[in-house]
Design an enzyme around this catalytic site. Structure first.
Site, PDB file in Angstrom:
ATOM      1  N   GLU A 186     -39.022 128.595 -39.118  1.00  0.00           N
ATOM      2  CA  GLU A 186     -39.583 127.266 -38.865  1.00  0.00           C
ATOM      3  C   GLU A 186     -40.223 127.151 -37.485  1.00  0.00           C
ATOM      4  O   GLU A 186     -40.160 126.102 -36.856  1.00  0.00           O
ATOM      5  CB  GLU A 186     -38.492 126.181 -39.010  1.00  0.00           C
ATOM      6  CG  GLU A 186     -37.906 126.094 -40.393  1.00  0.00           C
ATOM      7  CD  GLU A 186     -37.027 124.864 -40.593  1.00  0.00           C
ATOM      8  OE1 GLU A 186     -36.429 124.399 -39.606  1.00  0.00           O
ATOM      9  OE2 GLU A 186     -36.966 124.374 -41.720  1.00  0.00           O
ATOM     10  N   GLU A 255     -36.763 126.511 -48.435  1.00  0.00           N
ATOM     11  CA  GLU A 255     -35.614 125.622 -48.256  1.00  0.00           C
ATOM     12  C   GLU A 255     -35.826 124.339 -49.018  1.00  0.00           C
ATOM     13  O   GLU A 255     -36.593 123.476 -48.606  1.00  0.00           O
ATOM     14  CB  GLU A 255     -35.382 125.277 -46.770  1.00  0.00           C
ATOM     15  CG  GLU A 255     -34.800 126.405 -45.991  1.00  0.00           C
ATOM     16  CD  GLU A 255     -34.289 125.960 -44.617  1.00  0.00           C
ATOM     17  OE1 GLU A 255     -34.188 124.747 -44.362  1.00  0.00           O
ATOM     18  OE2 GLU A 255     -34.004 126.853 -43.817  1.00  0.00           O
TER      19      GLU A 255
HETATM   20  C1  LIG Z   1     -37.005 121.013 -39.642  1.00  0.00           C
HETATM   21  C2  LIG Z   1     -35.567 121.124 -39.956  1.00  0.00           C
HETATM   22  O1  LIG Z   1     -34.796 120.217 -39.769  1.00  0.00           O
HETATM   23  N1  LIG Z   1     -35.215 122.290 -40.444  1.00  0.00           N
HETATM   24  C3  LIG Z   1     -33.970 122.536 -41.067  1.00  0.00           C
HETATM   25  C4  LIG Z   1     -34.123 122.300 -42.465  1.00  0.00           C
HETATM   26  O2  LIG Z   1     -32.953 122.348 -43.164  1.00  0.00           O
HETATM   27  C5  LIG Z   1     -31.787 122.751 -42.551  1.00  0.00           C
HETATM   28  C6  LIG Z   1     -31.051 121.533 -42.304  1.00  0.00           C
HETATM   29  O3  LIG Z   1     -29.897 121.659 -42.979  1.00  0.00           O
HETATM   30  C7  LIG Z   1     -31.944 123.575 -41.297  1.00  0.00           C
HETATM   31  O4  LIG Z   1     -31.141 124.652 -41.251  1.00  0.00           O
HETATM   32  C8  LIG Z   1     -33.355 123.915 -41.185  1.00  0.00           C
HETATM   33  O5  LIG Z   1     -33.675 124.899 -40.370  1.00  0.00           O
END
Ligand SMILES: CC(=O)N[C@H]1CO[C@H](CO)[C@@H](O)[C@@H]1O
Ligand SMILES: *[C@@H]1O[C@H](CO)[C@@H](O)[C@H](O)[C@H]1NC(C)=O
Ligand SMILES: *[C@@H]1O[C@H](CO)[C@@H](O)[C@H](O)[C@H]1NC(C)=O
Ligand SMILES: *[C@@H]1O[C@H](CO)[C@@H](O)[C@H](O)[C@H]1NC(C)=O
Ligand SMILES: *[C@@H]1O[C@H](CO)[C@@H](O)[C@H](O)[C@H]1NC(C)=O
Length: 837
Positions: A186, A255
């Site tokens: 990310e 995700e």
């Molecule tokens: C942008 C962000 O919040 N990323 C997160 C998305 O989902 C999980 C939250 O549980 C994180 O681990 C991510 O990296």
């Protein structure tokens, strides 16, 4: 003759040998094209779920993975947790639940693929996002940017992991299950904060990944200008509208948030099965071919692994498998049906040409056509209106916010809003290990934490003490502790001359600016106040009235962390502990700034770091009191022993009544506890409408109640009897309220549409003992309050009883042929059942 015969023989033998060698580890070629990941040239639908190995135990892994496979997944995804594996620089830990190779092999044994997200930045609500805190002390280091010190360490660890997986033969290119790898994580969300150096860094990441020659494709998620050698992917609640910026790569969703994490002080999150299935179905409707649930099993933040701000010990995530590994029904079953259906259409979904029909009002149909076959998705993204469409002469009603799937473009086989799977109502029931004594009373011992040093720390350097650090400045807590402990003492003293005492005699305020999250202040050895950050923020200003004396006064501040920040640009630089200034303010506004005083730093709590009172073989074991069990007392140790509950159901501790602290079972740290931290009073709703875009503030529950009352004790931590529970209580609480429970299914309900097979099942060897309700017709209400509708089959109850009573699980064919005529005019018919386990 012998000679040529032998030669022939050995050639055949050689061929046979080669053949059998290949069978045991046939190299698999993983690649991709614009539609899908390809395995040995064949396009695949990848249905994946995240399970983080350190958030469960090796004893739990086979069951979790088996349930994932039964739930229709073909791939398990995990991050790799750098700070767990390399707690000290170049000292590695890969045992117990950090045995990543064993975890991958367990997945391989079930015949599933692995998606390995190395990061090594992982976010994941994991302490410091997975970075070892020692990185922070490397001179000149800057995280996640074009910085040689950082890149050197990242390369070193990433290479180590890749080599480990290679040596175990676990990449698909060596015949193993790992089909995909991920570098960084990310970064696109934060890259702009790092300027041009961020771009240079992400290209460096791509080059590093490529140079490792893993033989499988690399992915970068949430990275919109992905270097050419990497596949980009999307993370979010929905990714149906996402299109990769290159036409050469498939549409991948790394995700799909199945729920949300829980914070201390946060409510219980819930994402409905209907909405999650909707998001998945739409993703595949719009050409997606790889989808990963984050999380499929969330698990537990044992020890000190939770991230920040305020990540709780439970990491349940409302995932399809709950924290303890139970099926979270109906979510697990509703998705299972969807997965099986999608996989059955794999060829068409990965090869078909598509045609879209836009019906307006957010209603659209997608028709996939391949080799004479067709499948249809009818998607209604309108969040209020059910919409009836006419398609090729037949009318179909698609409920609001749902997708119907018709594998032959005629018969609707699945609709995301029609849940035909059972709902399991879970209960926590008290330990009955000792059948004679119910409720099962725990006998407690206790001892006080000793704060001897509070009296002696004003001594000067001329008598330096062991294990302390002296400095004339305030330090970031993690710099001093290296995050080896939650606790750090900041201690100083100040002298009040007799001639100035009149100003400092009364109404003096101590003011401490801290990066938090918890502060306990002591003045002259006496507790002067405690405070912690609120509203999800770690930092706050602490103020309390104190009493000074003429001459030397000691000020001791105990700063406590609960998981370091894990997300955001430059999150690694966020300061923890007392950042200053620390001031005394007199009534006449005169101030003394103590920030540049001589400070004495002491890491940890004596009973934890030095005496290790939680250990089974601790030699301080004798000095525990049996009498006068204190309650509401700060900084006290409690200990008890208990028998393991019988059976296989997961075990939890009810810690309601305690304040905050750490709990150990047989020496295993089961995590921080903080049951006194109540969830926000507001934001919950008694109803939960699956329709409309989900966010983590929707469908909340548990407002105003303890944000985490129950704490998981994995069965593998226990013996049959003589288990020790040790608590370090920081705020004060009442241990006599604590009890041991098991988690099990109490009853199951269903509300299944005609044309489906309903499976009802209990758990842990229990059988269906009673059918409280059964009606095939147009039943009303919900689980626990079902009522007959306007019509029903008279033999509804009899059919269900006959099929299910006395069984651990049963199947019921929900069709008119299986029930007496209902005389219903309402279609489709439904069978509602409530059964007791
Ligand atoms: C942008 C962000 O919040 N990323 C997160 C998305 O989902 C999980 C939250 O549980 C994180 O681990 C991510 O990296
Ligand atoms: C990692 O660093 C150590 C020295 O700290 C070195 O011995 C080792 O070879 C490095 N590993 C890699 C893969 O670069
Ligand atoms: C479908 O719906 C339309 C419009 O509501 C109606 O006129 C038509 O008769 C229906 N067709 C069938 C086959 O039910
Ligand atoms: C923290 O790490 C630094 C650098 O590696 C080391 O000098 C220091 O002793 C460590 N402190 C603790 C409390 O472990
Ligand atoms: C008071 O503190 C000062 C400075 O820390 C020290 O020099 C002195 O010895 C202390 N006096 C007493 C009585 O402890």
């Amino acid at each position: 003759m012998a000679m040529p015969a032998m030669a022939t023989y050995s050639r055949a033998f050689l061929v046979a040998l080669l053949f059998s060698f290949c069978l045991s580890s046939i190299a698999v070629k993983v690649s991709y094209d614009s539609r899908a990941i390809t395995i040995n040239g064949e396009r695949k639908l990848i249905i994946s779920g995240s399970i983080h190995y350190p958030r469960s135990t090796p004893a739990m892994w086979p069951d979790l993975i088996k349930k994932a496979k039964e739930g229709g997944l073909n791939t398990i995804e995990t991050y790799v947790f750098w700070n767990a594996h390399e707690p000290l620089r170049r000292q590695y830990e890969f045992s117990g639940n950090l045995d990543i190779i064993r975890f991958i092999r367990t997945i391989q044994d079930e015949g599933l693929y692995v998606f390995l997200r190395i990061g090594p930045y992982v976010c994941a609500e994991w302490n410091y996002g997975g970075f070892p805190v020692w990185l922070h002390s490397i001179p000149g280091i800057e995280f996640r940017t074009n910085n040689p010190q950082f890149e050197n360490e990242m390369q070193n660890f990433t290479t180590l992991i890749v080599d480990k997986v290679k040596h175990a033969g676990l990449f698909a290119s060596d015949g193993g299950p790992v089909i995909l790898a991920q570098i960084e994580n990310e970064y696109g969300n934060v890259m702009s904060s790092y300027g041009d150096a961020g771009k240079t860094y992400i290209n460096w990441c791509a080059n590093l990944a490529e140079s490792l020659h893993v033989g499988v494709p690399w992915i970068m998620c949430q990275q919109w200008d992905t270097p050419a050698s990497m596949i980009q992917s999307c993370n979010g609640w929905y990714c149906d509208q996402y299109q990769p910026s290159s036409h050469d790569v498939p549409k991948i969703w790394t995700e799909n948030w199945t729920g949300w994490y829980k914070a201390w002080g946060g409510q219980d999150p819930h994402r409905t099965a209907e909405d999650l299935a909707f998001a998945v179905a739409r993703f595949f409707q719009y050409g997606g071919t790889l989808q990963n649930y984050y999380m499929y099993h969330g698990g537990t933040n044992f020890g000190r692994v939770s991230g920040g701000p305020y990540i709780a010990t439970t990491y349940d995530y409302d995932a399809p498998l709950d924290e303890f590994g139970n099926l979270n029904q109906p979510k697990w079953g509703h998705l299972k049906q969807l997965h099986n259906l999608l996989i059955s259409m794999e060829k068409i979904l990965t090869h078909g040409v598509t045609r879209e029909i836009d019906f307006g009002n957010m209603m659209s149909a997608t028709i996939f056509k391949y080799s004479g076959k067709r499948v249809c998705f009818f998607g209604n993204a309108n969040n209020e209106e059910d919409i009836t469409i006419s398609f090729e002469g037949t009318n179909y009603t698609i409920p609001a916010w749902s997708v119907s799937i018709l594998p032959d473009c005629f018969t609707e086989v699945y609709n995301t809003a029609r849940v035909n799977t059972q709902t399991s109502v879970m209960v926590k029931s008290p330990n009955k290990a000792d059948q004679g004594r119910e409720p099962y009373n725990l006998l407690w011992k206790w001892r006080a934490e000793h704060f001897e040093h509070l009296k002696t720390d004003s001594k000067k350097k001329s008598h330096p003490q062991k294990d302390v650090i002296y400095a004339t400045q305030l330090f970031d807590q993690k710099v001093i502790t290296n995050d080896t402990s939650d606790y750090l003492w900041y201690m100083t003293s100040l002298n009040i001359d007799d001639n100035e005492y009149s100003d400092w005699k009364k109404d003096v305020k101590l003011q401490v600016h801290t990066g938090g999250p918890v502060l306990h202040a002591f003045v002259n050895g006496k507790h002067a106040g405690s405070q912690w950050g609120t509203n999800g923020k770690y930092d706050f200003v602490f103020e309390t009235n104190i009493k000074l004396k003429p001459g030397n006064n000691s000020i001791s501040l105990l700063s406590v962390t609960v998981g370091l920040q894990n997300y955001g640009a430059f999150f690694d630089d966020m300061q923890n502990g007392i950042v200053g200034p620390v001031k005394l303010i007199a009534k006449n506004k005169q101030q003394k700034d103590l920030s540049k005083n001589e400070w004495v730093y002491r890491v940890g709590i004596h009973g934890i770091e030095k005496q290790q009172l939680y250990k089974e073989d601790c030699h301080y074991n004798r000095h525990w009191n049996l009498e006068n069990l204190p309650t509401k007392r700060m900084f006290v140790w409690y200990k008890t022993s208990f028998e393991a509950p019988l059976g296989n159901d997961p075990i939890v501790l009810d810690l309601l009544g305690l304040g905050k602290g750490i709990a150990w079972v047989n020496g295993h740290n089961i995590g921080r506890y903080w049951p006194s931290y109540n969830a926000d009073e507001n934001g919950c709703s008694s109803t939960c409408d699956y329709r409309g875009a989900y966010s983590n503030s929707k469908c909340l529950s548990n407002c105003g109640e303890s944000s985490q009352r129950w704490y998981h004790v994995p069965r593998s931590f226990l013996r049959d009897e003589g288990n020790t529970l040790t608590l370090f209580e920081e705020f004060g609480g009442n241990p006599s309220l604590i009890s041991v429970h098991t988690v099990t299914v109490e009853k199951v309900c269903a509300n299944t549409y005609e044309g489906n097979i309903l499976e009802l099942s209990c758990q842990g060897g229990k059988v269906i003992s009673d059918i409280k309700f059964a009606s095939f017709g147009d039943p009303q209400g919900a689980c626990g309050s079902f009522e007959r509708g306007t019509c029903e089959s008279p033999n509804s109850l009899a059919v269900v009883k006959k099929a299910c009573l006395g069984k651990e699980s049963c199947l019921i064919d929900v069709s008119e042929s299986n029930f007496e005529a209902s005389l219903c005019r309402v279609f489709p018919l439904r069978l509602a059942v409530e059964a007791t386990c």
